[in-house]
Design a protein around this motif. Sequence first.
Motif, PDB file in Angstrom:
ATOM      1  N   PHE A   1      -4.976 -49.962  42.746  1.00  0.00           N
ATOM      2  CA  PHE A   1      -5.097 -51.417  42.707  1.00  0.00           C
ATOM      3  C   PHE A   1      -4.451 -52.058  43.937  1.00  0.00           C
ATOM      4  O   PHE A   1      -5.062 -52.862  44.624  1.00  0.00           O
ATOM      5  CB  PHE A   1      -4.470 -51.977  41.426  1.00  0.00           C
ATOM      6  N   PHE A   2      -3.193 -51.712  44.210  1.00  0.00           N
ATOM      7  CA  PHE A   2      -2.477 -52.267  45.355  1.00  0.00           C
ATOM      8  C   PHE A   2      -2.561 -51.318  46.548  1.00  0.00           C
ATOM      9  O   PHE A   2      -2.729 -50.115  46.369  1.00  0.00           O
ATOM     10  CB  PHE A   2      -1.001 -52.487  45.020  1.00  0.00           C
ATOM     11  N   PRO A   3      -2.380 -51.854  47.770  1.00  0.00           N
ATOM     12  CA  PRO A   3      -2.274 -50.966  48.937  1.00  0.00           C
ATOM     13  C   PRO A   3      -1.010 -50.107  48.828  1.00  0.00           C
ATOM     14  O   PRO A   3      -0.137 -50.375  47.999  1.00  0.00           O
ATOM     15  CB  PRO A   3      -2.159 -51.920  50.121  1.00  0.00           C
TER      16      PRO A   3
ATOM     17  N   SER B   1       2.550 -60.451  51.955  1.00  0.00           N
ATOM     18  CA  SER B   1       3.345 -59.773  50.934  1.00  0.00           C
ATOM     19  C   SER B   1       3.196 -58.265  51.049  1.00  0.00           C
ATOM     20  O   SER B   1       2.377 -57.774  51.824  1.00  0.00           O
ATOM     21  CB  SER B   1       2.889 -60.213  49.542  1.00  0.00           C
ATOM     22  N   LYS B   2       3.975 -57.546  50.252  1.00  0.00           N
ATOM     23  CA  LYS B   2       3.865 -56.089  50.194  1.00  0.00           C
ATOM     24  C   LYS B   2       4.501 -55.580  48.918  1.00  0.00           C
ATOM     25  O   LYS B   2       5.291 -56.265  48.278  1.00  0.00           O
ATOM     26  CB  LYS B   2       4.517 -55.435  51.407  1.00  0.00           C
ATOM     27  N   ILE B   3       4.132 -54.361  48.554  1.00  0.00           N
ATOM     28  CA  ILE B   3       4.766 -53.643  47.459  1.00  0.00           C
ATOM     29  C   ILE B   3       5.942 -52.890  48.076  1.00  0.00           C
ATOM     30  O   ILE B   3       5.835 -52.335  49.168  1.00  0.00           O
ATOM     31  CB  ILE B   3       3.774 -52.654  46.803  1.00  0.00           C
ATOM     32  N   CYS B   4       7.079 -52.846  47.377  1.00  0.00           N
ATOM     33  CA  CYS B   4       8.264 -52.217  47.946  1.00  0.00           C
ATOM     34  C   CYS B   4       9.128 -51.600  46.852  1.00  0.00           C
ATOM     35  O   CYS B   4       8.744 -51.595  45.688  1.00  0.00           O
ATOM     36  CB  CYS B   4       9.055 -53.249  48.757  1.00  0.00           C
TER      37      CYS B   4
ATOM     38  N   GLU C   1      -9.336 -55.035  49.379  1.00  0.00           N
ATOM     39  CA  GLU C   1      -8.202 -54.119  49.594  1.00  0.00           C
ATOM     40  C   GLU C   1      -6.946 -54.801  50.127  1.00  0.00           C
ATOM     41  O   GLU C   1      -5.842 -54.317  49.895  1.00  0.00           O
ATOM     42  CB  GLU C   1      -8.606 -52.986  50.541  1.00  0.00           C
ATOM     43  N   LEU C   2      -7.088 -55.915  50.836  1.00  0.00           N
ATOM     44  CA  LEU C   2      -5.917 -56.558  51.432  1.00  0.00           C
ATOM     45  C   LEU C   2      -5.794 -58.038  51.078  1.00  0.00           C
ATOM     46  O   LEU C   2      -5.046 -58.771  51.728  1.00  0.00           O
ATOM     47  CB  LEU C   2      -5.938 -56.377  52.958  1.00  0.00           C
TER      48      LEU C   2
END
Length: 116
Positions: A18-20, A38-41, A93-94
Amino acid sequence: MIHIFLYLIDIHKNHPSFFPDRDTAFSLILPNGNTMKSKICQDNSKALMSYSNRELGKWILRDVLNLKANELLTYDKLQILGVDSVRIDKINELEFEINFAKIGSYEDFKNKSHEN
């Protein structure tokens, strides 16, 4: 104190693409049309953050929930507002959209995910 969580670990388990990948920047589109990078971290990709770390928190706490500095968010306040979670929709995707979800939406999502 009540927190609004994005239970990203559950998302990764049930929808791993789902997320990059962690630390890959993406656009998070707010309901007002503004976009924040934003980003996943964090470990196990369990958190969502904006590149200006304060931007996402400001939007949630000040702009939407109208909390004052140092004001605690209570479940009573969330009930008055009719929300208890956020929903993120994938455009591509982004690019993703974020919005608040009505009370019970996360439980409904979680139950449907376990049915599949």
